[in-house]
Motif scaffolding. Structure first.
Motif, short mmCIF file in Angstrom:
data_model
loop_
_atom_site.label_atom_id
_atom_site.label_comp_id
_atom_site.label_asym_id
_atom_site.label_seq_id
_atom_site.Cartn_x
_atom_site.Cartn_y
_atom_site.Cartn_z
N ARG A 304 -9.60 -0.15 10.72
CA ARG A 304 -9.05 -0.22 9.15
C ARG A 304 -10.04 1.12 8.82
O ARG A 304 -9.69 1.73 7.67
CB ARG A 304 -9.50 -1.45 8.40
CG ARG A 304 -8.05 -2.67 8.50
CD ARG A 304 -8.98 -3.64 7.94
NE ARG A 304 -9.72 -3.56 6.55
CZ ARG A 304 -9.17 -4.30 5.67
NH1 ARG A 304 -8.49 -5.22 5.45
NH2 ARG A 304 -9.77 -4.04 4.29
N THR A 305 -10.95 1.05 9.25
CA THR A 305 -12.04 2.15 8.72
C THR A 305 -11.34 3.58 8.83
O THR A 305 -11.57 4.34 8.01
CB THR A 305 -13.45 1.82 9.32
OG1 THR A 305 -13.90 0.75 9.18
CG2 THR A 305 -14.48 2.99 9.03
N CYS A 306 -11.11 4.04 10.02
CA CYS A 306 -10.57 5.19 10.16
C CYS A 306 -8.99 5.51 10.26
O CYS A 306 -8.38 6.41 10.67
CB CYS A 306 -10.97 5.80 11.58
SG CYS A 306 -10.44 4.98 12.89
N GLU A 345 -18.43 8.08 -3.55
CA GLU A 345 -17.21 7.03 -3.50
C GLU A 345 -16.71 6.85 -2.28
O GLU A 345 -16.66 5.91 -1.67
CB GLU A 345 -16.32 7.28 -4.40
CG GLU A 345 -16.74 6.87 -5.90
CD GLU A 345 -17.51 7.86 -6.53
OE1 GLU A 345 -17.97 8.81 -6.09
OE2 GLU A 345 -17.97 7.62 -7.68
N ARG A 346 -16.38 7.94 -1.50
CA ARG A 346 -15.56 7.85 -0.06
C ARG A 346 -16.87 7.24 0.91
O ARG A 346 -16.31 6.26 1.65
CB ARG A 346 -15.30 9.26 0.27
CG ARG A 346 -13.97 9.44 0.38
CD ARG A 346 -13.58 10.97 0.83
NE ARG A 346 -13.73 10.68 2.48
CZ ARG A 346 -12.80 10.11 3.13
NH1 ARG A 346 -11.69 9.68 2.71
NH2 ARG A 346 -12.80 10.26 4.51
N HIS A 352 -19.10 0.85 3.23
CA HIS A 352 -19.43 -0.62 3.14
C HIS A 352 -17.95 -1.23 2.65
O HIS A 352 -17.95 -2.44 2.02
CB HIS A 352 -20.15 -0.64 1.84
CG HIS A 352 -21.69 -0.21 2.18
ND1 HIS A 352 -22.53 -0.95 2.90
CD2 HIS A 352 -22.36 1.12 2.37
CE1 HIS A 352 -23.78 -0.28 3.17
NE2 HIS A 352 -23.39 0.93 2.59
N GLY A 353 -16.89 -0.67 3.10
CA GLY A 353 -15.49 -1.60 2.78
C GLY A 353 -15.15 -1.66 1.39
O GLY A 353 -14.14 -2.53 1.19
N ILE A 360 -15.18 0.39 -8.61
CA ILE A 360 -16.44 1.10 -8.64
C ILE A 360 -16.81 1.50 -9.99
O ILE A 360 -17.74 1.54 -10.56
CB ILE A 360 -16.06 2.35 -7.79
CG1 ILE A 360 -16.19 1.67 -6.44
CG2 ILE A 360 -17.27 3.09 -7.93
CD1 ILE A 360 -16.05 2.93 -5.35
N VAL A 361 -15.47 1.54 -10.92
CA VAL A 361 -15.87 2.46 -12.19
C VAL A 361 -15.67 1.20 -13.17
O VAL A 361 -16.02 1.46 -14.39
CB VAL A 361 -14.62 2.92 -12.43
CG1 VAL A 361 -14.55 4.41 -11.28
CG2 VAL A 361 -13.22 2.64 -12.70
N GLU A 362 -15.22 -0.06 -13.17
CA GLU A 362 -14.86 -1.16 -14.13
C GLU A 362 -16.36 -1.97 -14.68
O GLU A 362 -16.07 -2.42 -15.78
CB GLU A 362 -13.98 -2.04 -13.67
CG GLU A 362 -12.45 -1.42 -13.92
CD GLU A 362 -11.20 -2.33 -13.42
OE1 GLU A 362 -11.69 -3.61 -13.03
OE2 GLU A 362 -10.31 -2.03 -13.74
#
Ligand SMILES: [Zn+2]
Lengths: 375, 849
Positions: A304-306, A345-346, A352-353, A360-362
């Motif tokens: 999933r990570t890559c 962010e990326r 960290h999944g 992140i923004v809310e």
């Protein structure tokens, strides 16, 4: 009986008789051993070691003995009293320990009660990830540079080799700050910085060479907000300007960062790319730190990570375009440099999944709380 | 740029076995960002063949007429007998050639074709539409092969239609305009595989003095080459051949008409945008010039456009007919009756086209190429290729004349030290490798004034360490030695770049201010606050909801020209709206007991006039004066920290009742912040929006010179603000400036730790209820003198025992001397002095006295 006797036979003084002393001692030791509580022990102490106890009374008789007999009697009585005293002390300790045990057990509490009295706070993972990224470079000797978020176009574009009609400039989805002196919104030469790269120019203008800096910061693009994009996001800019720097030095810095941040031994890959402010330019990929490439072509073991690519794109970089250095007054015959930009962010997302930019923004407390004080 | 592999293979003989993905990887390594590799015929398997409709019978009685066709499919069906096929379309005639899916065919999308009974007949296969073949969206009828399609019944239709192609989708970076063409990508592919490249632009073109149409360029630097070629007798009804349609579609363009398709085809192939006019609509000579004030043109998209003096125009005697390089005018457009066509191939100034496209919001395939720079020597070849196709496919006659206006820029020459690419990379490249790379990109290399022949491996003569490089005409991006270095490095391979550990000189680590900011965050988080990062975009309503007075400086906001959302065009001047929204969001999600903090910039619009930032030179560093002027135009952006909290600070539990969050927490949060800087805060009652007028503190720091600096406010929010933001009752907030805290921050110094015994004294003082505790405390502290080690308010009492409008403040005082045990007298004296000071300054009365 006969006439008064001037000689005094100690055996005739009953309390000091050996048998009598032994008897008194044995009685005392039995009473002490039988004491089942501190109160009973106190009574036994009074009866057998108190002032009126048989051995105390016997002790007083010793003075009446002829001098020759005193020593032996004193030794006999003293030995018995010492034995009793030691027994009392030992029994006292045992009984006190038993009492303490009983009392403290009565004070027992339920240690499984929750004590969530002061809810704990947290720092935002974007803040802590950016700090960790910057600290890797700080440990290598870099300094942390800063710049404003409302920035002059000259710093954001012109100085970075993006003249007004440069195609890259219109591709930047820039937020333009309106001229405050105009009634209708019109451009003012100020923008919300579209990248942290203007800090490069500021650092060069504000410092003596050589310059080694990183600049974590907030950046803006007029993007929609969706799962992977946000109009407000963060970058970490890195820059070095010194004598004789080239792509190899850049790669060394990137490799050091990758092994500190994601694990040692991870390979990196440079792909040629284009940024106006670097020439040559590259995109940097690092080997996936989860599968290390093992998921490639293995649909049975997806990563999933890559995304089973084996590589993760971490940012853009290159040798600083000499035009940028010239615009900042740097002598390009002597100095050259490199720069990179990495999305915070990326990094948070793949390291960290974090799945969704909205989280992140809310500002939902549940999100940041999962990360605590440091990452 | 979408590149069909079959098209690419026309110009480079890639081995048949080279997989598309491998080619893509090689192109990526060479600097072309191949984003996807599509397999256009995915899921298709034959027998898909060409058929000729011999005859058909129309079956009546259904919702629409159905045709029962006899179709010759040659020997493809094994028998050679015509195939009987039901077809619902009506756009064909007997004799037309069509595409037949015989039973056993699987069409894209997994659609299996068999023989089946339908409309009362046995249908042995299907006649296919464009959509069914996966060639486009056209469902309007079946695909009729145009006349002249080189195919016989029974031929395999898959290669004929290019159904088994691959398409590379390349995101072309702004420096690589040449890669917006098959030509450019083919050249890179040839270099990547070390194969010869056949240049599609190598076209024999007549260079004749005889013009095809009179034209002139008026003005410098707007057009460097202007080529016109014409044809007559073009058949406007001639169809676009299937192969061309297919390629256009794979490249992402729609087929429109043969003439238009040809201009697009040549553009995709060579990278040169073309324009085609109906020659009969032109009036007099063409002039390339800048627009004049007030000129207008109705463009092809039926929009009447007001032209800007910066727009390059093509005009004739009637006035403007084209916005050069961007869009043609409506009246001269070629249409479905045009037989005489004039083709324009030009090289316009990149920056003009970029500005014009942006100004008129007309980004097109053409403007994209012009902006990035097209090959400045390509125009004649491109126009010639177009008229040749018009002749070949549309039966036109080519005019022998060629109009060719040349206003070329001098070819740039770059001095390159042959060791420069190696220095840029951090590797030593042999000089031969550098020259080979320059050859592969098409550059002309001179040494000592002589052009080097690079066709053979070249040995550099001793002493020749600098060459002069003339980049090829299709690489206007190459202007500096570093540009050439990049070419060498990418062709040598980025993978060969070594890693050299950075040798930064010992740095200073984080600055004190940077360390302080981190400590502030940790302290607030440790105190239960959760950090949020809000967008700095605010609505005007947000400031109304804060109940700010009309003249409040926080209403002096900066505005975005193109906001993220029309509702929030303003940049924040306070962190509170974002924090309060986030608090409300958390409450709405079931967390009414939340404590949030944010650290970030606010953006202030100055009171004075605005001077736009100067546009400084980029050829040299700015002077201190220029920098100062630039700095003056940048708005002040102070860093703030703010908290907002609501609900319960501590929940009720087995330990006792809940502690509600409130004004005191907000003020304490400010103290927590400044404590990290080694500073103390003084609070005094204030009336300040958006806070509750009776529960708001103005917060001050004291500078070393004694100046009191207001850094912000804290307390409970005004109930109406709480209501406007939809927050839980008694929500409290704090906002302070961090900059003065950073500026005044004190380095901690070690205290003397006395080991002599302490003496404890409690005093309860009765004061008027309105007397600030801060004043009493300050007086006690001042009066007690140096022996006072600490002072703590441990009780506040109001009630009958002391009378209305009064309160009793109970303090615990602890005294200690550094060098001795205090005597009873000393302690009493110090305590009495403290009380006396409080009495004098605040009228405090010792309770019970
Ligand atoms: Zn992986």
């Amino acid at each position: 009986m006969s006439a008064p006797n001037t000689s005094f036979d100690p055996v005739e003084v009953t309390p000091l008789h050996a048998d009598e002393v032994a008897r008194a001692r044995d009685e005392a030791l039995a009473a002490i051993a039988a004491a089942g509580s501190l109160d009973e022990l106190k009574a036994a102490r009074l009866a057998h070691a108190g002032d009126r106890s048989p051995l105390a009374l016997a002790n007083r008789e010793i003075g009446a003995l002829p001098p020759a007999a005193r020593a032996e009697a004193g030794k006999r009585v003293g030995g018995a009293r010492r034995e009793i005293s030691e027994a009392l002390k030992a029994r006292q300790e045992v009984l006190e320990a038993e009492r303490d045990e009983r009392v403290l057990v009565e004070e027992a509490v339920d240690v499984t009660l929750p004590y969530d009295r002061r809810p704990r706070g947290a720092r935002h993972p974007i803040t802590t990830v950016a700090e960790r990224m910057a600290d890797i470079f700080v440990a290598m000797g870099f300094e942390v540079a800063e710049g404003p978020e409302v920035e002059a176009e000259w710093f954001n574009f012109d100085a970075l080799n993006m003249p007004p009609d440069h195609p890259a400039r219109s591709m930047q989805d820039t937020f333009f700050v309106a001229d405050p002196s105009a009634p209708e919104p019109r451009e003012s030469g100020l923008v919300l910085r579209t990248h942290t790269s203007p800090v490069q120019a500021r650092a060069l203008l504000g410092r003596e060479l050589p310059v080694y800096v990183v600049a974590p910061g907030r950046t803006f693009r007029s993007d929609e907000l969706d799962a992977t994009h946000s109009p407000v996001f963060h970058q970490l800019e890195g820059m070095a300007v010194d004598r004789g720097l080239g792509l190899a030095d850049l790669r060394g810095a990137i490799d050091a960062f990758v092994s500190e941040m994601f694990g040692s031994g991870l390979r990196t890959r440079f792909r040629p790319s284009y940024f106006p402010f670097t020439e040559p330019s590259a995109e940097v990929d690092m080997e996936c730190f989860v599968c290390r490439g093992a998921s490639v072509g293995r649909p049975d073991r997806p990563c999933r990570t890559c995304g089973s690519e084996g590589w993760i794109e971490i940012g853009g970089c290159g040798v600083i375009n000499p035009r940028v250095l010239r615009a900042c007054g740097v002598d390009t015959d002597t100095y050259s440099g490199w720069a990179f930009g990495i999305g915070v962010e990326r990094t948070l997302m793949f390291a960290h999944g974090a799945q969704d930019m909205h989280d992140i923004v809310e500002g939902d407390v549940r999100f940041a709380s999962a990360f605590g004080m440091e990452i | 740029m979408r590149v069909p592999l079959s098209w690419l293979r026309e110009y480079v003989d890639l081995p048949a076995e080279v997989p598309a993905r491998e080619l893509a990887a090689k192109l990526v390594a060479a600097g072309l960002e191949v984003e996807t590799v599509e397999e256009s015929g995915a899921g298709l398997s034959g027998p898909l063949v060409v058929g000729e409709v011999l005859a058909f019978e129309v079956l009546e009685g259904f919702k629409k007429p159905i045709r029962y066709c006899r179709v010759d499919v040659g020997k493809a069906n094994g028998s050679g007998e015509p195939q009987n096929i039901i077809c619902g379309a009506a756009n064909f005639e007997a004799g037309d050639r069509v595409v037949v899916a015989l039973p056993g065919t699987v069409l894209p999308g997994g659609f299996a074709i068999g023989a089946r009974k339908t409309y009362g007949k046995m249908s042995e296969g299907m006649i296919c539409s464009v959509a069914e073949l996966g060639m486009g969206e056209d469902h309007s009828g079946i695909l009729v092969l145009p006349q002249g399609t080189p195919a016989q019944p029974g031929d395999d239709a898959v290669p004929l239609l290019g159904l088994d192609d691959h398409v590379l989708d390349i995101a072309v970076t702004p420096d690589r305009g040449y890669a917006l063409s098959i030509r450019g990508v083919a050249r890179e592919a040839a270099t990547a595989y070390g194969l010869p490249f056949r240049d599609p632009a190598a076209i024999e073109a007549p260079d004749t003095a005889e013009g095809s149409w009179p034209a002139a360029v008026e003005g410098e630097g707007i057009c460097h080459r202007y080529v016109l070629r014409g044809v007559t007798g073009f058949d406007p009804a001639a169809p676009t051949p299937v192969w061309m349609r297919r390629r256009l579609e794979l490249a992402g363009m729609r087929s429109i008409s043969l003439a238009v398709d040809i201009t697009n085809y040549v553009m995709l192939e060579l990278g040169q945008p073309l324009h085609a006019w109906d020659r009969t609509t032109l009036r007099g000579p063409l002039v390339v010039r800048l627009a004049r004030e007030g000129e207008r043109l109705e463009t092809l998209d039926h929009v009447e456009r007001r032209l800007d003096p910066d727009d390059i125009l093509i005009t004739d005697d009637s006035g403007p007919i084209n916005i050069a390089g961007v869009m043609g005018g409506l009246t001269t457009e070629i249409g479905d009756t045009s037989t005489d066509i004039l083709i324009e191939a030009a090289h316009f100034a990149e920056t003009h086209i970029a500005r014009t496209a942006r100004r008129h919001r007309l980004n097109s395939e053409a403007s994209r190429r012009f902006e990035r720079g097209v090959d400045s020597a390509l125009q004649l070849a491109a126009a010639t290729r177009a008229v040749e196709l018009l002749a070949e496919l549309g039966g036109a006659r080519i005019d022998p004349g060629v109009t060719h206006v040349r206003r070329e820029r001098p070819a740039p020459a770059i001095e390159l030290r042959l060791d420069h690419p190696g220095k840029v990379a951090g590797i030593d490249y042999p000089h031969g490798a550098v020259l080979e790379a320059l050859r592969d990109i098409g550059a002309t290399v001179r040494a000592g004034g002589r052009v080097l022949d690079l066709s053979e491996p070249y040995t550099v003569e001793t002493g020749t360490d600098t060459v002069t490089v003339e980049p090829p005409t299709w690489r206007p991006d190459l202007t500096e030695p570093n540009d050439l270095a990049e070419e060498v490095i990418r062709l040598e391979g980025y993978e060969s770049i070594p890693a050299r550990a950075p040798q930064a000189p010992a740095g200073h680590g984080l600055t004190r201010a940077q360390r302080l900011r981190r400590r502030v965050g940790r302290a607030l988080a440790a105190d239960g606050y959760t950090e949020v990062l809000n967008f700095p975009f605010t609505a005007a309503r947000a400031y109304d909801d804060l109940r700010l007075p009309d003249d409040d400086p926080r209403r002096r906001t900066l505005r975005l020209v193109n906001p993220f959302s029309d509702d929030t065009p303003l940049l924040r001047t306070t962190l509170l709206p974002g924090l309060l929204d986030a608090l409300a969001r958390n409450a709405g999600r079931g967390f009414p007991d939340a404590a949030l903090y944010e650290t970030g910039l606010v953006y202030l619009r100055g009171e004075g006039g605005f001077a736009p930032p100067p546009r400084l030179s980029v050829d040299r560093g700015p002077s201190p004066e220029e920098l100062a002027e630039l700095a003056a135009s940048i708005p002040e952006q102070p860093r703030r920290v703010a908290v907002a909290l609501s609900g319960q600070r501590e929940p009720a539990g087995w330990w006792g009742p809940a502690q509600p969050a409130g004004w005191a927490d907000a003020i304490e949060a400010a103290r927590t912040v400044v404590r990290e800087a080694g500073l103390e805060l003084t609070a005094e009652a204030a009336r300040h929006a958006p806070w509750h007028p009776g529960r708001c503190a103005a917060l001050h720091l004291t500078a070393p010179d004694g100046e009191r600096i207001l850094i912000g406010h804290a307390g409970e929010l005004h109930p109406r603000v709480v209501a406007a933001y939809g927050l839980p009752e008694r929500t409290a907030a704090m906002e302070i400036d961090l900059d003065p805290v950073e500026r005044l921050a004190q380095e901690p110094t070690a205290p003397g730790v006395s080991t002599f015994p302490a003496a404890y004294q409690d005093v309860a003082l009765v004061v008027p209820a309105a007397t600030p505790a801060q004043d009493v405390q300050d007086a006690l502290r001042a009066g007690a003198g140096e022996l006072l080690e600490s002072l703590r308010l441990f009780d506040v009492y109001q009630g009958d025992q002391i009378g209305a409008d009064r309160k009793s403040l109970a303090y615990a005082l602890r005294f200690r001397a550094p060098d001795r045990t205090l005597t009873t007298d000393e302690i009493t004296t110090a305590r009495d002095a403290a009380v006396t000071a409080a009495t004098e300054r605040t009228g405090a009365v010792l309770r019970g006295a």
